[in-house]
Design an enzyme around this catalytic site. Sequence first.
Site, PDB file in Angstrom:
ATOM      1  N   CYS A 229     -13.109  -4.306   3.965  1.00 47.75           N
ATOM      2  CA  CYS A 229     -13.606  -4.281   2.586  1.00 47.75           C
ATOM      3  C   CYS A 229     -14.764  -3.295   2.510  1.00 47.75           C
ATOM      4  O   CYS A 229     -15.214  -2.757   3.523  1.00 47.75           O
ATOM      5  CB  CYS A 229     -14.096  -5.663   2.190  1.00 47.75           C
ATOM      6  SG  CYS A 229     -12.884  -6.950   2.455  1.00 47.75           S
TER       7      CYS A 229
ATOM      8  N   ARG B 208     -11.529   1.574   1.222  1.00 44.61           N
ATOM      9  CA  ARG B 208     -11.585   0.501   2.217  1.00 44.61           C
ATOM     10  C   ARG B 208     -10.886  -0.763   1.729  1.00 44.61           C
ATOM     11  O   ARG B 208     -10.590  -1.647   2.530  1.00 44.61           O
ATOM     12  CB  ARG B 208     -13.036   0.151   2.561  1.00 44.61           C
ATOM     13  CG  ARG B 208     -13.842   1.311   3.137  1.00 44.61           C
ATOM     14  CD  ARG B 208     -15.289   0.892   3.367  1.00 44.61           C
ATOM     15  NE  ARG B 208     -15.363  -0.164   4.342  1.00 44.61           N
ATOM     16  CZ  ARG B 208     -15.429   0.039   5.656  1.00 44.61           C
ATOM     17  NH1 ARG B 208     -15.403   1.268   6.123  1.00 44.61           N
ATOM     18  NH2 ARG B 208     -15.474  -0.967   6.496  1.00 44.61           N
TER      19      ARG B 208
ATOM     20  N   TRP C 295     -10.392  -6.091   0.473  1.00 44.48           N
ATOM     21  CA  TRP C 295      -9.068  -5.946   1.074  1.00 44.48           C
ATOM     22  C   TRP C 295      -8.766  -7.312   1.662  1.00 44.48           C
ATOM     23  O   TRP C 295      -9.221  -7.678   2.730  1.00 44.48           O
ATOM     24  CB  TRP C 295      -9.067  -4.880   2.166  1.00 44.48           C
ATOM     25  CG  TRP C 295      -7.734  -4.730   2.808  1.00 44.48           C
ATOM     26  CD1 TRP C 295      -7.301  -5.276   3.988  1.00 44.48           C
ATOM     27  CD2 TRP C 295      -6.602  -4.016   2.298  1.00 44.48           C
ATOM     28  NE1 TRP C 295      -6.002  -4.940   4.232  1.00 44.48           N
ATOM     29  CE2 TRP C 295      -5.549  -4.163   3.211  1.00 44.48           C
ATOM     30  CE3 TRP C 295      -6.397  -3.250   1.152  1.00 44.48           C
ATOM     31  CZ2 TRP C 295      -4.292  -3.597   3.019  1.00 44.48           C
ATOM     32  CZ3 TRP C 295      -5.150  -2.683   0.960  1.00 44.48           C
ATOM     33  CH2 TRP C 295      -4.121  -2.853   1.885  1.00 44.48           C
TER      34      TRP C 295
ATOM     35  N   ASN D 200     -17.509  -8.408   4.833  1.00 45.32           N
ATOM     36  CA  ASN D 200     -16.407  -7.574   5.330  1.00 45.32           C
ATOM     37  C   ASN D 200     -16.113  -8.063   6.755  1.00 45.32           C
ATOM     38  O   ASN D 200     -16.997  -8.055   7.601  1.00 45.32           O
ATOM     39  CB  ASN D 200     -16.830  -6.101   5.364  1.00 45.32           C
ATOM     40  CG  ASN D 200     -15.790  -5.225   6.038  1.00 45.32           C
ATOM     41  OD1 ASN D 200     -14.620  -5.573   6.069  1.00 45.32           O
ATOM     42  ND2 ASN D 200     -16.237  -4.130   6.626  1.00 45.32           N
ATOM     43  N   GLY D 201     -14.880  -8.523   7.000  1.00 40.69           N
ATOM     44  CA  GLY D 201     -14.564  -9.029   8.348  1.00 40.69           C
ATOM     45  C   GLY D 201     -13.717 -10.290   8.263  1.00 40.69           C
ATOM     46  O   GLY D 201     -13.101 -10.564   7.227  1.00 40.69           O
TER      47      GLY D 201
ATOM     48  N   GLU E  93      10.911   6.654  15.317  1.00 43.06           N
ATOM     49  CA  GLU E  93       9.609   6.725  14.640  1.00 43.06           C
ATOM     50  C   GLU E  93       8.969   8.098  14.843  1.00 43.06           C
ATOM     51  O   GLU E  93       8.423   8.688  13.909  1.00 43.06           O
ATOM     52  CB  GLU E  93       8.691   5.608  15.142  1.00 43.06           C
ATOM     53  CG  GLU E  93       7.315   5.563  14.520  1.00 43.06           C
ATOM     54  CD  GLU E  93       7.296   5.447  13.005  1.00 43.06           C
ATOM     55  OE1 GLU E  93       6.245   5.711  12.426  1.00 43.06           O
ATOM     56  OE2 GLU E  93       8.365   5.162  12.403  1.00 43.06           O
TER      57      GLU E  93
ATOM     58  N   LYS F 269       7.981  10.629  11.807  1.00 43.15           N
ATOM     59  CA  LYS F 269       6.615  11.151  11.594  1.00 43.15           C
ATOM     60  C   LYS F 269       6.643  12.672  11.448  1.00 43.15           C
ATOM     61  O   LYS F 269       6.041  13.245  10.562  1.00 43.15           O
ATOM     62  CB  LYS F 269       5.686  10.735  12.741  1.00 43.15           C
ATOM     63  CG  LYS F 269       5.341   9.254  12.723  1.00 43.15           C
ATOM     64  CD  LYS F 269       4.359   8.840  11.676  1.00 43.15           C
ATOM     65  CE  LYS F 269       4.920   8.204  10.441  1.00 43.15           C
ATOM     66  NZ  LYS F 269       5.570   6.952  10.456  1.00 43.15           N
TER      67      LYS F 269
ATOM     68  N   GLU G 103       8.414  13.671   8.031  1.00 41.56           N
ATOM     69  CA  GLU G 103       7.782  13.378   6.736  1.00 41.56           C
ATOM     70  C   GLU G 103       6.496  14.136   6.492  1.00 41.56           C
ATOM     71  O   GLU G 103       6.123  14.354   5.335  1.00 41.56           O
ATOM     72  CB  GLU G 103       7.577  11.864   6.578  1.00 41.56           C
ATOM     73  CG  GLU G 103       6.616  11.212   7.508  1.00 41.56           C
ATOM     74  CD  GLU G 103       6.521   9.702   7.231  1.00 41.56           C
ATOM     75  OE1 GLU G 103       6.379   8.943   8.195  1.00 41.56           O
ATOM     76  OE2 GLU G 103       6.604   9.301   6.055  1.00 41.56           O
TER      77      GLU G 103
ATOM     78  N   HIS H  19      27.910  12.318  23.741  1.00 37.19           N
ATOM     79  CA  HIS H  19      28.974  12.041  22.754  1.00 37.19           C
ATOM     80  C   HIS H  19      28.833  12.922  21.516  1.00 37.19           C
ATOM     81  O   HIS H  19      29.416  12.629  20.480  1.00 37.19           O
ATOM     82  CB  HIS H  19      28.941  10.546  22.389  1.00 37.19           C
ATOM     83  CG  HIS H  19      29.033   9.678  23.609  1.00 37.19           C
ATOM     84  ND1 HIS H  19      30.223   9.350  24.212  1.00 37.19           N
ATOM     85  CD2 HIS H  19      28.053   9.121  24.372  1.00 37.19           C
ATOM     86  CE1 HIS H  19      30.001   8.612  25.290  1.00 37.19           C
ATOM     87  NE2 HIS H  19      28.681   8.465  25.413  1.00 37.19           N
TER      88      HIS H  19
ATOM     89  N   LYS I  89       3.410   6.384  -0.964  1.00 41.05           N
ATOM     90  CA  LYS I  89       2.997   5.410   0.049  1.00 41.05           C
ATOM     91  C   LYS I  89       3.821   4.130  -0.049  1.00 41.05           C
ATOM     92  O   LYS I  89       4.183   3.503   0.950  1.00 41.05           O
ATOM     93  CB  LYS I  89       1.508   5.081  -0.098  1.00 41.05           C
ATOM     94  CG  LYS I  89       0.972   4.119   0.947  1.00 41.05           C
ATOM     95  CD  LYS I  89       1.102   4.710   2.342  1.00 41.05           C
ATOM     96  CE  LYS I  89       0.753   3.745   3.461  1.00 41.05           C
ATOM     97  NZ  LYS I  89       1.132   4.249   4.781  1.00 41.05           N
TER      98      LYS I  89
HETATM   99  C1  AGP Z   1       6.469   5.737   6.778  1.00 38.56           C
HETATM  100  O1  AGP Z   1       5.535   6.602   7.288  1.00 38.56           O
HETATM  101  C2  AGP Z   1       6.804   5.941   5.372  1.00 38.56           C
HETATM  102  N1  AGP Z   1       5.642   5.855   4.587  1.00 38.56           N
HETATM  103  C3  AGP Z   1       7.917   5.035   4.863  1.00 38.56           C
HETATM  104  O2  AGP Z   1       9.064   5.241   5.642  1.00 38.56           O
HETATM  105  C4  AGP Z   1       7.600   3.536   4.871  1.00 38.56           C
HETATM  106  O3  AGP Z   1       7.574   3.056   6.168  1.00 38.56           O
HETATM  107  C5  AGP Z   1       8.694   2.791   4.072  1.00 38.56           C
HETATM  108  O4  AGP Z   1       8.688   3.271   2.758  1.00 38.56           O
HETATM  109  C6  AGP Z   1       8.458   1.287   4.094  1.00 38.56           C
HETATM  110  O5  AGP Z   1       7.233   0.980   3.506  1.00 38.56           O
HETATM  111  P1  AGP Z   1       6.630  -0.505   3.653  1.00 38.56           P
HETATM  112  O6  AGP Z   1       6.365  -0.763   5.092  1.00 38.56           O
HETATM  113  O7  AGP Z   1       5.387  -0.489   2.817  1.00 38.56           O
HETATM  114  O8  AGP Z   1       7.665  -1.436   3.091  1.00 38.56           O
END
Ligand code: AGP
Length: 612
Positions: free
Chosen positions: A2, A27, A77, A103-104, A485, A489, A492, A508, A607
């Site tokens: 927070c 935060r 938060w 905060n904590g 993953e 990364k 994206e 294959h 996001k």
């Molecule tokens: C990951 O870096 C991306 N932002 C995206 O794939 C994300 O993981 C996906 O949209 C799921 O989001 P969530 O975990 O908030 O459900």
Amino acid sequence: MCGIVGYIGSREVSSVLVDGLKRLEYRGYDSCGIAIMDEGKPNVVRSVGRIDALEEKIKAAQPTNGSVKCGIGHTRWATHGRPSETNSHPHRDCTGRFYVAHNGIIENYLCLKHRLSAEGHRFQTETDTEVLPHLIESYYNGNLEEAVHRALQDVEGVYGIVVVSTEGDGRKIVAARNGPPIVVGMGSGEYFVASDVPALLPYTRNVVFLRDGEVAVVGSQGVEIRDSSGVCMCREPETITWTADMAEKEGYSHFMLKEIHEQPRAIRDTLLGRLAGEGAITLSSELGNPAILADMARLHIVAMGTSLHAAYIGKFLIETLARVPVEVDNASEFRYRDAIVGPKAVVAGISQSGETADTLAAMKEARDKGAYLLSVCNVVGSQAARQSDAVIYTHAGPEIGVASTKAFTTQLVALYLLALQLAQLRCTLPQPEIERHVRELRDVPDQINKLLDQSQAISSLAEKFWRYRNFLYLGRGIHHPIAMEGALKLKEISYIHAEAYAAGEMKHGPIALIDQEMPVVVLAPQDAVYRKTMGNIEEVKVRDGIVIAIATEGDHEIARLADYTVYIPDAHPFINPILSTIPLQLFAYHVAVLRRCDVDKPRNLAKSVTVE
Ligand code: AGP
């Protein structure tokens, strides 16, 4: 995580507090509030949501009179208690004399709450924080800092707090720290307290960062710093040279890099209050009805993107440690394939934001089919959390960078804890084994700190690869999802095409792609499938492919085979996926920076994907 602020001086106190909270909104931003001691009379305004809403309420409220103003503020938060006006800070005691913003996490808040309730205290919120003003009330004997000091003796957990009171002339703020940051700002005839520098920068650059155990008594005439035994200390202020933007990122160039470096803290917070002694997992209090999970016939996990990769790791951990069959589904597929969700089935949704439409819809589908719903989520009070029978929160704090980093590794830790808890409930693992896993988990934050020291070396590696247009990522077993993953990364944030494969899949088809233009990142820690993975590296090398290997410290053989090797600490095979993720995050980050991409806000992405 927070944001808290405090001010004593002659400026209009609510605007100083609101301005400070706005600068700390990164935060936490699910609810907020201020408490102003106006000539000993409390003036409290709180609101759900962003600071703007609070500002509107303050404008409508009674303006403050006194010449010297004193107040505290908080932007939240949530960790305990969903975002609501009642649960927003500052919290007060029974008499309305003491106000605390925190905060904590107070780990032992439940037993303190029971004790205080038995002494007649009346609680109004679902938060852990509310025990603090009641403790202060119970110890108050005319000296605020003394009462705060005694109250904190009873507290287990981490905290950064500010406290004000209507007692005396109400012109005093007591601030204390144990873990989360507290910084005191020295102005001329005015003083500031905040959980981070951005809130102070418009007013002063002379600051004192409190250390763990220290308490600051901030009055209209000056600031006293005391150590954990209450003894006054002399602390010279430091001068901050950062811009406000740099400060929000704590000196990092991007939120993503800052969040990569926050992972040790985020993992510590996610373990906090869930491990007892040598080897007891205490997660069952968060599982709603643990008996349902202990007795479940099958676990379905639904998720998207990075959270889906965590789900695959969860499958590996839960099937191996708790011997429960686990099905993992891309949530957008799950909801349209009329999945068989039998009796005694549990469905878990994994979501950082808790607002991803595909995952929410899949969870609803499962609910309609009669499943018990569990979610692993980073946002308290989010839809996923609200529609679940039980929630395991990852305590990563707000994740601003679109590319998920700290949320992913805390999801892996949360799923690891769930697997161990289920193993404990279903007696599928001998206690000494559980104790070993707990020891390994506790070592992770320090191991990640060691890996973060390699950021510069990985940046040099990125220098060699940022111009390439295609990458392959390979992994076997529990590392196949980590390859996924790593590829995600890179895709994206750098817009480079990258594909992940189970290494055994190469022959294959994908092996046809191997040439000098297709670097191959291989996850090859020394685990049960190491030899097989080394065979895959040889397959790439004999076709003149370029190999970047993520390997276990001390493995010199792989260094002879791979073109470049990044080492991770020697750890348990189930810990390796958490550690292997760090160099992949850093590599993608440095490549994206070299390609001048907008790392925190990559094109075409959001996001939280709230539409199907
Ligand atoms: C990951 O870096 C991306 N932002 C995206 O794939 C994300 O993981 C996906 O949209 C799921 O989001 P969530 O975990 O908030 O459900």
